[in-house]
Design a protein around this motif. Structure first.
Motif, PDB file in Angstrom:
ATOM      1  N   HIS A  20       0.803  -1.229   0.045  1.00  0.00           N
ATOM      2  CA  HIS A  20       0.039   0.012   0.015  1.00  0.00           C
ATOM      3  C   HIS A  20       0.807   1.205   0.058  1.00  0.00           C
ATOM      4  N   PHE A  23       2.141   2.256  -3.926  1.00  0.00           N
ATOM      5  CA  PHE A  23       1.063   2.853  -4.823  1.00  0.00           C
ATOM      6  C   PHE A  23       1.761   4.161  -5.464  1.00  0.00           C
ATOM      7  N   ARG A 227      -6.935   2.738  -7.979  1.00  0.00           N
ATOM      8  CA  ARG A 227      -7.639   2.879  -6.807  1.00  0.00           C
ATOM      9  C   ARG A 227      -7.948   4.398  -6.619  1.00  0.00           C
ATOM     10  N   LEU A 234      -4.519   6.447  -7.598  1.00  0.00           N
ATOM     11  CA  LEU A 234      -3.348   5.780  -7.255  1.00  0.00           C
ATOM     12  C   LEU A 234      -3.306   4.515  -7.739  1.00  0.00           C
ATOM     13  N   VAL A 235      -2.160   4.198  -8.454  1.00  0.00           N
ATOM     14  CA  VAL A 235      -2.013   3.241  -9.485  1.00  0.00           C
ATOM     15  C   VAL A 235      -0.672   2.352  -8.672  1.00  0.00           C
ATOM     16  N   PRO A 236      -0.988   0.752  -8.589  1.00  0.00           N
ATOM     17  CA  PRO A 236      -0.152  -0.301  -8.266  1.00  0.00           C
ATOM     18  C   PRO A 236       0.631  -0.598  -9.510  1.00  0.00           C
ATOM     19  N   ARG A 384      -7.183  -7.071  -7.817  1.00  0.00           N
ATOM     20  CA  ARG A 384      -6.646  -6.064  -6.683  1.00  0.00           C
ATOM     21  C   ARG A 384      -6.288  -7.022  -5.451  1.00  0.00           C
ATOM     22  N   ASP A 388      -2.568  -6.536  -3.727  1.00  0.00           N
ATOM     23  CA  ASP A 388      -2.382  -6.353  -2.351  1.00  0.00           C
ATOM     24  C   ASP A 388      -1.321  -7.232  -1.723  1.00  0.00           C
ATOM     25  N   GLY A 394       7.398   0.187  -6.965  1.00  0.00           N
ATOM     26  CA  GLY A 394       6.989   1.660  -5.960  1.00  0.00           C
ATOM     27  C   GLY A 394       7.832   2.766  -6.375  1.00  0.00           C
TER      28      GLY A 394
END
Length: 431
Positions: A20, A23, A227, A234-236, A384, A388, A394
Motif C-alpha cells: 500500500h 502505490f 484505486r 493511485l496506481v499499483p 486487486r 495487495d 513503487g
C-alpha cells in the motif's frame, strides 16, 4: 491468475516492502493533466443536438437586449467578448453580437462518466473550453478522466473515452483530464519519461508480445488497477509479469466497454436472452424512473424495458446511480427544463421536443455497458488481491531508475509547431 508473486530478476531497485505504500499517484505516471471544461452556461450543451441548433438560432436572431439576456453573460464571456477559435473548429472569431455566423455542428462529448451528450463547439460561448484538449483530440487520442472519491467507494477511479470529455463529476470534486498522447496523430505519450522502458525491462521477456508495452497497454493497466482516493487516483505497478498480463487484458476489455467499441473495437453486446428490449413504448415526456427487481424491468414513465440486470440499475459512480442521473437529465430536457430539473429561464427551454427515438437506443446501450462492466467484478477483485499481496514496483524504484521525479516540461502542453489557428477578430497565431 497464477499464485506466484515473485519479483522479476535483474532489477536494481527492488520492490517496495509494503504494497500500500508502493502505490504511485497517477499524477506522476501521466503528468500532463487539464482541468475540466467550464461552460459558464448550461444551454450550450445537452443530450439533444436538435435543441442546441434551435437555441443558437434563437440567440443569433434576437435583438441586442434580448441576446444579452439569453446569452447569460459571465465575467469570461459576453456577446461582445473577442476570443480565438477552438483548434480544429471552423466557428468564427468575430464578436458574437456583431457577426454570429452559421451554427457550428454540435460535437459529441462525454459529460461525466457514461453520459454521451452534445456541445456547441464555439469558443465565444464557453468560459473555459481548454483549447489544449481540442488541439490533441483526434482519431488516435484517448482521454482518462479521474473520479475523486473515498477509497471505500466501490466506483471506478478512472474512466476512459475516445470522445472529448468535459470532466464533469456527478458528485464531489471534478476530476482531471489526462490525454494519452501529447501531440496530434497519437505521438509523444503522456507518460513519465522512461516508464515504458522500465516496465519492458522489468516485466518483459523473450516471449513477450510486441504490443505488450505500448502507451495503450499502459493506459489499460491504469484503468484496471487504479484505486480511488480523495487526492486523485493511485496506481499499483506489479513486479510480476503474469499479474501485468492479466491486468492489461482486463483493462483492454474495460476500455472497449467504456469507449463503446471506438477505435475499431467491437461494440458492447450482451448474450442472447439477456439483451434489453423495449416491452412497452416510452412516453413522449416520461417523468419518473423506477426498477422492478422481481421482473428485472426498468420502468420509464409508462414505458418498460427488460431484462435489466439489478447490477446495471445499482451501478454507481461517486455514490450516484448512473441510470438515474442519465434519465434525469433527459427527462428535464424533454420537458424544457434545466439540467437540474428546475424551471428553465432562457435558452434551456428552447428546442424541447419530447423523448426522441435516439435516446431509447442510447438507454439500451447504456444498460448493456453497465451490465457488462459489472461482469468484470470477479477479475477486478482477483487483480486487486494479487496487487495487495505484492510485490510492487513503487516510488523508490521509479526514483532509482530516473523515472521520478518527472521533469516540469512533462506537465505542460506540448507545442504544436506549424499549426495555424485563428485568433480573435480573424488574426492568426503560429503555435
Amino acid at each position: 491468475m497464477a499464485a506466484r508473486r515473485t519479483a522479476a530478476a535483474g532489477s536494481g531497485g527492488g520492490a517496495e516492502s509494503s504494497p500500500h505504500d508502493a502505490f504511485v499517484p497517477l499524477d506522476e505516471l501521466m503528468p500532463w493533466s487539464v482541468r475540466p471544461l467550464r461552460t459558464g452556461r448550461a444551454w450550450v450543451s445537452g443530450p439533444d443536438p436538435v435543441a442546441l441548433r434551435a437555441r443558437w438560432e434563437r440567440l443569433a436572431g434576437a435583438d441586442a437586449a434580448e441576446q444579452e439576456r439569453l446569452f447569460a453573460p459571465t465575467r469570461s464571456r459576453t456577446p461582445h467578448t473577442p476570443v480565438a477559435a477552438l483548434p480544429g473548429r471552423p466557428a468564427g472569431t468575430a464578436r458574437f453580437a456583431r457577426d454570429p455566423g452559421p451554427c457550428p455542428d454540435p460535437v459529441r462529448i462525454l459529460h461525466g462518466p457514461y453520459d454521451e451528450q452534445w456541445l456547441l463547439p464555439d469558443h465565444r460561448l464557453i468560459d473555459a473550453a481548454r483549447p489544449e484538449l481540442w488541439r490533441v483530440a483526434d482519431g488516435q487520442q484517448l482521454f482518462a478522466v479521474e473520479h475523486s472519491s473515498a477509497p471505500e467507494d466501490a466506483g471506478p477511479a478512472l474512466s476512459v473515452t475516445a470522445l472529448l470529455p468535459d470532466g464533469h463529476s456527478p458528485a464531489g470534486r471534478p476530476g482531471r483530464i489526462r490525454p494519452l498522447h501529447r501531440r496530434p496523430g497519437g505521438t509523444e505519450p503522456n507518460l513519465a519519461p522512461g516508464l515504458l522502458e522500465l516496465l519492458r525491462g522489468r516485466l518483459g521477456g523473450s516471449g513477450t508480445e510486441p504490443d505488450a508495452f505500448t502507451p495503450e497497454t499502459v493506459l489499460a493497466w491504469f484503468l484496471a488497477a487504479a484505486r480511488p482516493s480523495p487526492t486523485g487516483a493511485l496506481v499499483p505497478l506489479p513486479a510480476d509479469a503474469e499479474v501485468w498480463s492479466a491486468g492489461v487484458a482486463l483493462g483492454r476489455e474495460l476500455l472497449r466497454l467504456q469507449s463503446r467499441g471506438a477505435r475499431g473495437g467491437e461494440r458492447p453486446r450482451l448474450p442472447g436472452g439477456r439483451r434489453p428490449y423495449v416491452r412497452a413504448a416510452l412516453p413522449a415526456r416520461p417523468a419518473e424512473l423506477s426498477y422492478d427487481a422481481e421482473e428485472e424491468a426498468l420502468i420509464v414513465g409508462a414505458g418498460r424495458i427488460s431484462p435489466v440486470p439489478a447490477a446495471a440499475w445499482e451501478f454507481t459512480v461517486g455514490g450516484v446511480r448512473v441510470l438515474e442521473l442519465w434519465f434525469g437529465r433527459r427527462a428535464a430536457a424533454a420537458a424544457g427544463r434545466g439540467p437540474d430539473g428546475a424551471v428553465a429561464d432562457g435558452l434551456d427551454a428552447v428546442g424541447a421536443r419530447g423523448w426522441p427515438r435516439e435516446w431509447t437506443s442510447e438507454l439500451l446501450e447504456l444498460i448493456t455497458v453497465l451490465a457488462l462492466l459489472d461482469g468484470t467484478t470477479g477479475p477486478r477483485e482477483e487483480l486487486r488481491a494479487a496487487l495487495d499481496a505484492g510485490p510492487l514496483i513503487g516510488p523508490g524504484e521509479l526514483r532509482a531508475a530516473g523515472v521520478l521525479p518527472v521533469p516540469p516540461s512533462a506537465r505542460r502542453p506540448a507545442s504544436v509547431l506549424g499549426h495555424q489557428e485563428e485568433g480573435p477578430e480573424g488574426q492568426f497565431a503560429l503555435l
